[in-house]
Design a protein around this motif. Structure first.
Motif, PDB file in Angstrom:
ATOM      1  N   LEU A   8      10.378   4.106 -11.340  1.00 12.68           N
ATOM      2  CA  LEU A   8      10.505   2.702 -10.638  1.00 12.68           C
ATOM      3  C   LEU A   8      10.150   2.707  -9.017  1.00 12.68           C
ATOM      4  N   GLY A   9      10.515   3.843  -8.558  1.00  9.82           N
ATOM      5  CA  GLY A   9      10.399   4.364  -7.140  1.00  9.82           C
ATOM      6  C   GLY A   9       8.663   4.049  -6.893  1.00  9.82           C
ATOM      7  N   LEU A  10       7.894   4.765  -7.844  1.00 10.21           N
ATOM      8  CA  LEU A  10       6.517   4.948  -7.900  1.00 10.21           C
ATOM      9  C   LEU A  10       5.804   3.673  -7.871  1.00 10.21           C
ATOM     10  N   SER A  14       3.659   1.476  -5.178  1.00  8.23           N
ATOM     11  CA  SER A  14       2.431   1.078  -5.346  1.00  8.23           C
ATOM     12  C   SER A  14       2.254  -0.332  -5.160  1.00  8.23           C
ATOM     13  N   LEU A  15       3.150  -1.226  -5.645  1.00  9.25           N
ATOM     14  CA  LEU A  15       3.140  -2.514  -5.360  1.00  9.25           C
ATOM     15  C   LEU A  15       3.086  -2.748  -3.814  1.00  9.25           C
ATOM     16  N   ASP A  16       4.085  -2.006  -3.300  1.00  7.82           N
ATOM     17  CA  ASP A  16       4.120  -2.342  -1.878  1.00  7.82           C
ATOM     18  C   ASP A  16       2.956  -2.143  -1.098  1.00  7.82           C
ATOM     19  N   PHE A 114      -1.110  -8.257  -9.059  1.00  4.86           N
ATOM     20  CA  PHE A 114      -1.001  -6.873  -9.179  1.00  4.86           C
ATOM     21  C   PHE A 114      -0.905  -6.197 -10.618  1.00  4.86           C
ATOM     22  N   PHE A 115       0.090  -6.807 -11.231  1.00  6.76           N
ATOM     23  CA  PHE A 115       0.272  -6.259 -12.657  1.00  6.76           C
ATOM     24  C   PHE A 115      -0.633  -7.083 -13.586  1.00  6.76           C
ATOM     25  N   GLN A 116      -1.296  -7.944 -13.298  1.00  8.24           N
ATOM     26  CA  GLN A 116      -2.675  -8.436 -14.076  1.00  8.24           C
ATOM     27  C   GLN A 116      -3.605  -7.499 -13.913  1.00  8.24           C
TER      28      GLN A 116
END
Length: 135
Positions: A8-10, A14-16, A114-116
Motif C-alpha cells: 500500500l505504501g508503494l 506511485s499515485l503521489d 491513475f487507476f484506469q
C-alpha cells in the motif's frame, strides 16, 4: 515492513508521483493514514490530501488451487495446503475543505484516471513490489 504495509505504501507513492506530475504540488498529495484520530479530532496528516485507507480485507473463496497429495521421501503422502488469497478494499477520499474542495474533486478525478491507466500492479510497473505478489 509487512506485505500489506509495503504494498500500500508503494501504491501511495506511485499515485503521489502521478498527481504531482499532473499538477503543481509543493507537498505530498497522498496520505496513507486515517482521516481522523482515535479521539475523533481531524488528523493533520490527512488535511488537503487524497487519503488512502484500508477499509476491509476478506479471504477470496472463489479461487481454489489445491494441490493433489504427493509422495514424500518415506512411504506416505503429503498434502500441501493451498495458498490463501485475500482481497483488500482500499478507499480513496479527497479530504479538502473550504475553497480547496473543488481542487480536491480534481485530485479525486485524477486518482481515478491513475487507476484506469494502471489497473494491475506488477513488479514491472511498481518497483519494489514484493516477489510474493505477482499482480
Amino acid at each position: 515492513m509487512t506485505l500489506i504495509e509495503n504494498t500500500l505504501g508503494l501504491i501511495a507513492t506511485s499515485l503521489d508521483q502521478y498527481l504531482r506530475k499532473e499538477g503543481p504540488a509543493q507537498e505530498d498529495c497522498v496520505a496513507l493514514t486515517n482521516p481522523v484520530n482515535s479521539d475523533g479530532s481531524p488528523n493533520p496528516l490527512a488535511a488537503n490530501r487524497v487519503v488512502m485507507v484500508l477499509t476491509n480485507t476478506h479471504q477470496e473463496t472463489i479461487i481454489r488451487t489445491a494441490k493433489p497429495p504427493h509422495s514424500d521421501p518415506g512411504d506416505g503422502y503429503v498434502t500441501v495446503a493451498p495458498p490463501l488469497y485475500h482481497n483488500l478494499q482500499v478507499l480513496f477520499m479527497a479530504n479538502f475543505e473550504g475553497a480547496e474542495y473543488r481542487h480536491g474533486l480534481s485530485m479525486l478525478s485524477r486518482t481515478i484516471g491513475f487507476f484506469q491507466q494502471t489497473p494491475v500492479f506488477t513488479a514491472a510497473n511498481l518497483p519494489g513490489l514484493d516477489p510474493a505478489i505477482t499482480r
